[in-house]
Design a protein around this motif. Sequence first.
Motif, PDB file in Angstrom:
ATOM      1  N   SER A  86     -25.848  63.355  28.532  1.00 43.53           N
ATOM      2  CA  SER A  86     -24.624  62.588  28.301  1.00 43.53           C
ATOM      3  C   SER A  86     -23.394  63.434  28.586  1.00 43.53           C
ATOM      4  N   ASP A 121     -16.672  54.633  29.919  1.00 39.26           N
ATOM      5  CA  ASP A 121     -17.012  53.587  28.948  1.00 39.26           C
ATOM      6  C   ASP A 121     -16.503  54.008  27.572  1.00 39.26           C
ATOM      7  N   THR A 122     -15.498  53.281  27.073  1.00 38.37           N
ATOM      8  CA  THR A 122     -14.969  53.532  25.735  1.00 38.37           C
ATOM      9  C   THR A 122     -15.276  52.370  24.791  1.00 38.37           C
ATOM     10  N   ARG A 123     -16.161  51.500  25.213  1.00 35.73           N
ATOM     11  CA  ARG A 123     -16.551  50.299  24.462  1.00 35.73           C
ATOM     12  C   ARG A 123     -15.399  49.297  24.347  1.00 35.73           C
ATOM     13  N   ASN A 124     -14.462  49.374  25.304  1.00 32.55           N
ATOM     14  CA  ASN A 124     -13.348  48.435  25.350  1.00 32.55           C
ATOM     15  C   ASN A 124     -13.002  48.230  26.825  1.00 32.55           C
ATOM     16  N   LYS A 125     -13.357  47.064  27.371  1.00 39.50           N
ATOM     17  CA  LYS A 125     -13.195  46.818  28.816  1.00 39.50           C
ATOM     18  C   LYS A 125     -11.740  46.930  29.276  1.00 39.50           C
ATOM     19  N   ASP A 184     -19.589  63.126  27.256  1.00 40.52           N
ATOM     20  CA  ASP A 184     -18.748  62.428  26.292  1.00 40.52           C
ATOM     21  C   ASP A 184     -17.394  63.119  26.150  1.00 40.52           C
ATOM     22  N   ASP A 189     -10.933  50.602  29.383  1.00 44.37           N
ATOM     23  CA  ASP A 189     -11.638  51.207  30.516  1.00 44.37           C
ATOM     24  C   ASP A 189     -10.933  50.871  31.827  1.00 44.37           C
ATOM     25  N   GLU A 230     -20.943  57.080  32.464  1.00 41.40           N
ATOM     26  CA  GLU A 230     -22.317  56.636  32.688  1.00 41.40           C
ATOM     27  C   GLU A 230     -22.961  57.270  33.919  1.00 41.40           C
ATOM     28  N   LYS A 242     -13.383  57.825  21.221  1.00 38.85           N
ATOM     29  CA  LYS A 242     -14.453  58.470  21.982  1.00 38.85           C
ATOM     30  C   LYS A 242     -14.832  57.618  23.177  1.00 38.85           C
ATOM     31  N   GLY A 243     -15.351  58.295  24.179  1.00 42.69           N
ATOM     32  CA  GLY A 243     -15.828  57.612  25.366  1.00 42.69           C
ATOM     33  C   GLY A 243     -16.880  58.451  26.048  1.00 42.69           C
ATOM     34  N   SER A 244     -17.458  57.868  27.085  1.00 44.70           N
ATOM     35  CA  SER A 244     -18.473  58.576  27.863  1.00 44.70           C
ATOM     36  C   SER A 244     -18.378  58.147  29.318  1.00 44.70           C
TER      37      SER A 244
END
Length: 177
Positions: A14, A60-64, A16, A67, A32, A28-30
């Motif tokens: 990963s 990917d920050t779990r918020n499109k 991150d 992102d 892919e 936080k984000g990552s």
Amino acid sequence: MTNTKWALDAAHSSVDFSVRHMMIANVKGSFENFSAVIEADPADLTTAKIEFSVETASVDTRNKDRDGHLVSADFFDAENHPNMTFKATNIVKTGEGEYDVTGDLTLRGVTKQETFAVTFEGSGKDPWGNEKVGFSAEGSLNRSDYGLVWNAALETGGVLVGDKVKINLQIQAAKAE
């Protein structure tokens, strides 16, 4: 021992990051999609060849919406700068299995020298007999050094997005044939 080629196992790795948000919390984000060239003796990384590439559009920050903003020209400008890269230029052993890995980080067309604290986490064979190694890396960078300067002032003082970005990598690799 001589350096061995290792193939990145992306399914068990990963990339991150975290950054201050509104001066009160960390977001936080990552990423892919990433790849690496690793030629190393895990017992002594001082002679290793390490190169890393991250696709900036794979954030990917779990918020499109966020992102989408991050890949825009305000931040990564992924259309013109699709990859962030790192190439090690100097590796210094700092302790048992511990190293400072310095290299050229290129982001958004700007190259700066950065240092990451790298730990050799161990080695072993998976259930199918493949030799694996694990590494972790931590570091930080100032996003403004790379032209990522977009921000918004807050009513209460301060800014929406912090300048310091903390980076954490967990890497597993298989001995290449």
